[in-house]
Design an enzyme around this catalytic site. Structure first.
Site, PDB file in Angstrom:
ATOM      1  N   HIS A 266       0.786  -1.181  -0.083  1.00  0.00           N
ATOM      2  CA  HIS A 266       0.034  -0.019   0.123  1.00  0.00           C
ATOM      3  C   HIS A 266       0.804   1.193   0.235  1.00  0.00           C
ATOM      4  CE1 HIS A 266      -3.579   2.296   1.212  1.00  0.00           C
ATOM      5  NE2 HIS A 266      -2.632   3.280   1.597  1.00  0.00           N
ATOM      6  N   GLU A 267       1.869   1.346   0.909  1.00  0.00           N
ATOM      7  CA  GLU A 267       2.464   2.427   1.507  1.00  0.00           C
ATOM      8  C   GLU A 267       3.547   2.643  -0.077  1.00  0.00           C
ATOM      9  OE1 GLU A 267       1.614   4.490   3.173  1.00  0.00           O
ATOM     10  OE2 GLU A 267       0.400   3.403   4.222  1.00  0.00           O
ATOM     11  N   HIS A 270       1.697   4.460  -2.799  1.00  0.00           N
ATOM     12  CA  HIS A 270       2.040   5.845  -2.491  1.00  0.00           C
ATOM     13  C   HIS A 270       3.296   6.331  -3.082  1.00  0.00           C
ATOM     14  CE1 HIS A 270      -1.985   6.797  -0.536  1.00  0.00           C
ATOM     15  NE2 HIS A 270      -1.613   5.880   0.296  1.00  0.00           N
ATOM     16  N   GLU A 296      -4.584   7.862  -3.090  1.00  0.00           N
ATOM     17  CA  GLU A 296      -5.059   6.554  -2.695  1.00  0.00           C
ATOM     18  C   GLU A 296      -5.276   5.583  -3.713  1.00  0.00           C
ATOM     19  OE1 GLU A 296      -4.900   5.916   0.431  1.00  0.00           O
ATOM     20  OE2 GLU A 296      -6.113   4.370   1.150  1.00  0.00           O
TER      21      GLU A 296
HETATM   22 CO    CO Z   1      -3.318   5.209   1.996  1.00  0.00          CO
END
Ligand code: CO
Length: 502
Positions: A266-267, A270, A296
């Protein structure tokens, strides 16, 4: 315009502001990772000093006058031209800062800090009444802030706009109107086709081996470790210090490897966006990310659409097996993929699967909107929360730590933030659909650990564009359609049929 002295002067001022903000992000990253406990007070002083500096530089009269003068010229230019984009976004930053009196900004910062520690205590004691007066203060200040920022239809618009520039409450409402019944239908369906007794791991997964696998996955999708690092924290986040320096964080759990592995993916999603923003544009809107929703969309794309796909694990499962030979002994790749995609309603948003996640957001959106409209008194929040939870999930919330006290957002007065999660989810499905159409061999590539075509495609359309387009416009350019819920529902439906269907 590029050659006018006034424009050049703005470039210099906003670059200085960007360096200050970047310094503040580094301080805040350090605070969450390595700062000793007793450095707290000094750090608060450093950070408030920087934000005061930024505010006074931004609201200087001459800055406002230059922006207004140049905007008169730039507003008629091509809306995707550099000058138009920079002035549009500088003007927005200036107005947001100028409309809020310093007293309110200071009051909010102080009340937030106090409310945060009250929230931590209230949550651990499962006692909303300890948090209530603080939340009341933040709600009062936020409603004042919305009035000062201004809005056309309802005050929530002004707050939503902080996180997703240009977005409207009525659009979010329309998205949920289609999304929520669709999600409930998929939830029912998946519950009927997924294994009734899913895989269950008895053995622990050593954290060191998890970290190795997570780093391999992040590097493979394109996160550049010469321009970033991964550290351990309590509440994971990612932050762009500047070009060439992106910090991501994760937490680790021996009993549940999905937390750390998918947290890093997830990160890193980003992080990929942050690492590929145009370095030469640092300090101008063209070097910055579009919105929280678009950010996101990148994290969810890598975490869920790619990272929980059958193809992704065709490449990574053998690696996982070599790192966890005992734990994964006798576990088939199919069982593993089914395990990481299991669906079940739960009380906690951050633990939610892809189907129920947005139902959690819908609940928060409704409550926030009622609070900001003044329709829901703060003291009635727990009751309203539990009532909505019953309506949506058919479950009784056992206590407020599992209910309205679970998220950090309201203790930071971040009203208007939650909908950007759902926007990110629906954007991610729309974006991936468009990528699949243009690059049909994408999934085949994942099987061999080849993610580069997707990264390059995202770079051209999103990363390299900075803030050239607002989110709605960007999505329309990429997919040909305005943000909508159908792609996300279709993605979920197809995914669970492939994973659990016969
Ligand atoms: Co996020």
């Amino acid at each position: 315009m590029e050659n006018s002295g006034e424009y050049k002067e703005l470039l210099v001022i906003f670059k200085k502001i960007a360096y200050l903000k970047s310094t503040s992000r580094l301080l805040s990253w350090d605070q969450e990772t390595f700062m000793p406990e007793r450095g707290q007070e000094h750090r608060a002083g450093q950070m408030s000093c920087i934000s005061g500096l930024v505010h006074s530089m931004l609201t200087e009269r001459r800055v406002g006058e230059s922006i207004e003068a140049l905007w008169q010229e730039a507003r008629n230019m091509d809306i995707s031209s550099d000058c138009h984009v920079n002035l549009r976004e500088w003007r927005r930053q200036y107005q947001q800062a100028a409309r809020l009196p310093e007293e309110l900004v200071r009051d909010l910062a102080y009340s937030r800090a106090v409310a945060h520690s009250a929230w931590v205590k209230a949550r651990s004691r499962k006692d909303f009444s300890m948090f209530e007066p603080h939340l009341q203060r933040l709600v009062d200040l936020s409603r004042k802030k919305a009035d000062l920022l201004g809005y056309k239809q309802e005050p929530y618009d002004a707050l939503l706009d902080i996180y997703e520039p240009g977005e409207k409450t009525s659009n979010i409402e329309a998205i949920f109107r289609g999304l929520v019944p669709g999600l409930r239908e998929i939830l029912h369906h998946v519950q009927s086709i997924q294994p009734q007794q899913p895989l269950c791991f008895q053995a622990a997964f050593p954290v060191e081996a998890q970290k190795i696998l997570a780093r391999l996955m992040a590097a493979r999708i394109g996160f550049d470790f010469t321009k970033g690092r991964v550290d351990t924290v309590v509440h994971p986040f990612s932050t762009r210090i500047g070009p060439g320096d992106v910090r991501i964080t994760s937490r680790w759990n021996e009993r549940d490897f999905t937390e750390g592995l998918f947290g890093v993916l997830h990160e890193a999603g980003h992080g990929l966006y942050s690492q590929n923003l145009p370095a030469g544009r640092f300090g101008t809107p063209l070097g910055d990310s579009v919105s929280l929703g678009i950010h996101e969309s990148q994290s969810r794309l890598w975490e869920n659409i790619v990272g929980r796909s059958i193809e992704f694990w065709e490449y990574f499962f053998p690696l996982a097996k070599s790192l966890f030979p005992g734990q994964l002994q006798g576990v088939s790749q199919q069982d593993f993929v089914r395990f990481i995609n299991r669906v079940r309603p739960s009380f906690i948003r951050v633990e939610a699967d892809e189907v129920t996640y947005n139902l959690h957001i819908y609940l928060r959106f409704q409550i926030e909107r009622e609070i900001i409209m003044g329709e829901l008194p703060v003291k009635d929040i727990p009751g309203r929360w539990n009532e909505l939870f019953r309506e949506i999930f058919g479950m009784e919330v056992p206590d407020d730590s599992m209910g309205c006290l679970q998220d950090v957002h309201w203790s930071g007065a971040a009203f208007g933030y939650f909908p950007t999660y759902t926007l990110g989810n629906i954007y991610s499905a729309m974006i991936f659909d468009a990528a699949l159409k243009e690059l049909p061999g994408l999934r085949q590539g994942f099987r061999k650990g080849n993610f580069e075509p997707l990264v390059r495609w995202l770079d051209t359309r999103i990363f390299s564009q900075g803030q050239r387009y607002r989110s709605r416009q960007l999505i329309k350019r990429i997919t040909g359609r305005p943000p909508e819920h159908h792609s996300f529902l279709a993605y979920l439906h197809e995914k669970y049929e492939r994973i659990f269907g016969r």
